[in-house]
Design a protein around this motif. Sequence first.
Motif, PDB file in Angstrom:
ATOM      1  N   ALA A  76       0.735  -1.147  -0.055  1.00  0.00           N
ATOM      2  CA  ALA A  76       0.128  -0.057   0.040  1.00  0.00           C
ATOM      3  C   ALA A  76       0.821   1.436  -0.068  1.00  0.00           C
ATOM      4  O   ALA A  76       1.909   1.273   0.767  1.00  0.00           O
ATOM      5  N   ARG A 103      -1.984  -6.256 -13.082  1.00  0.00           N
ATOM      6  CA  ARG A 103      -2.885  -5.582 -11.956  1.00  0.00           C
ATOM      7  C   ARG A 103      -4.202  -6.469 -12.033  1.00  0.00           C
ATOM      8  O   ARG A 103      -4.880  -6.522 -12.863  1.00  0.00           O
ATOM      9  N   ASP A 143      -6.758  -4.810 -10.719  1.00  0.00           N
ATOM     10  CA  ASP A 143      -7.736  -3.828 -10.619  1.00  0.00           C
ATOM     11  C   ASP A 143      -8.060  -3.178 -11.756  1.00  0.00           C
ATOM     12  O   ASP A 143      -9.092  -3.094 -12.287  1.00  0.00           O
ATOM     13  N   ASN A 174       1.328   2.117  -7.029  1.00  0.00           N
ATOM     14  CA  ASN A 174       0.078   2.046  -6.144  1.00  0.00           C
ATOM     15  C   ASN A 174       0.503   3.202  -4.864  1.00  0.00           C
ATOM     16  O   ASN A 174      -0.194   2.918  -3.861  1.00  0.00           O
ATOM     17  N   ASN A 178      -2.704   4.812  -2.580  1.00  0.00           N
ATOM     18  CA  ASN A 178      -3.626   3.823  -2.176  1.00  0.00           C
ATOM     19  C   ASN A 178      -3.357   3.296  -0.873  1.00  0.00           C
ATOM     20  O   ASN A 178      -2.256   2.839  -0.657  1.00  0.00           O
ATOM     21  N   ASP A 179      -4.336   3.142   0.200  1.00  0.00           N
ATOM     22  CA  ASP A 179      -4.022   2.704   1.571  1.00  0.00           C
ATOM     23  C   ASP A 179      -4.234   1.241   1.559  1.00  0.00           C
ATOM     24  O   ASP A 179      -4.369   0.722   2.651  1.00  0.00           O
ATOM     25  N   GLN A 180      -4.524   0.671   0.420  1.00  0.00           N
ATOM     26  CA  GLN A 180      -4.631  -0.494   0.338  1.00  0.00           C
ATOM     27  C   GLN A 180      -3.589  -1.438  -0.674  1.00  0.00           C
ATOM     28  O   GLN A 180      -3.231  -0.930  -1.674  1.00  0.00           O
ATOM     29  N   LEU A 231      -1.892  -3.623  -3.503  1.00  0.00           N
ATOM     30  CA  LEU A 231      -2.602  -3.926  -4.852  1.00  0.00           C
ATOM     31  C   LEU A 231      -2.115  -5.361  -5.281  1.00  0.00           C
ATOM     32  O   LEU A 231      -1.260  -5.931  -5.411  1.00  0.00           O
TER      33      LEU A 231
END
Length: 263
Positions: free
Chosen positions: A151, A199, A201, A245, A248-250, A252
């Motif tokens: 993250a 990725r 996402d 990434n 982004n706090d999550q 990947l």
Amino acid sequence: PSSQPSSKPSLQPSSELSSQPSLTISSQPSIEPSSQPSSAPSLQLSSAPSSQPSLTISSRPSVELSSQPSSKPSLQHSSEPSSSLKPSPSPSNVPSPAPEPVKKWVWCSKPGGCSRSNEASCMATPSECYTEDGYGSPKPGYTPIELFVAAGTHPQCRDRYLAPTSDGYEIRCKFHTAGFGRTKPYLRPPSGSTMGLYREDTGEGFEITFLRHWSWRSHANYVYLRVKASNFRAARNIVHNAMNNVGNDQRLPVRFEMRSLFE
């Protein structure tokens, strides 16, 4: 003749008009038409149109059209499409084909895990650690390498200081957690195929021309790979741009794919 009146009825015709109605009785039936309406039904045929409704009874069934709606189904042709011809929204009874099994390429740690003391022998090939000879699910006790970018960052690629080759430049990038040992032999795409990291996402990714190690040291988290570039900066930019990434706090999730050139 007597001038006195007689109580007997006179049979002589009189020229005087009588106010009494005539009671002449005839033994012959009268066939003269009457101007008075009769309550009995007439059986005479008349050529003149009658203003009275006809009560003629017919033994044939009536085919007269009724202005009242009928509850019976109509046999008339309709221009509207029939609901019975419309496709049914009910689900099909035909079962969907089962998805084809996908060969696994990422290695696993053996039961008991990896440490510095056993990192040279603690890893298992995909055909050993997955059921169905590398096409199924992980066997009990085996832990596959899970690929991701941490993250708020990028893969943090480092230079290996090796000379570029005909298929690119080799670097090492952080794509998993620590706790995995050495993997060997090396991995190249089969003829007619390409391989790469993508990725989860967006599906964006990059092509790998040569993969040396999924992991090497149990305390590290690097994947050793080669991309189409002539120097370290160009190689690092390919990986970081595709797997950025930052913000982004999550973490990947990333997947490895072997793709056929003929698909």
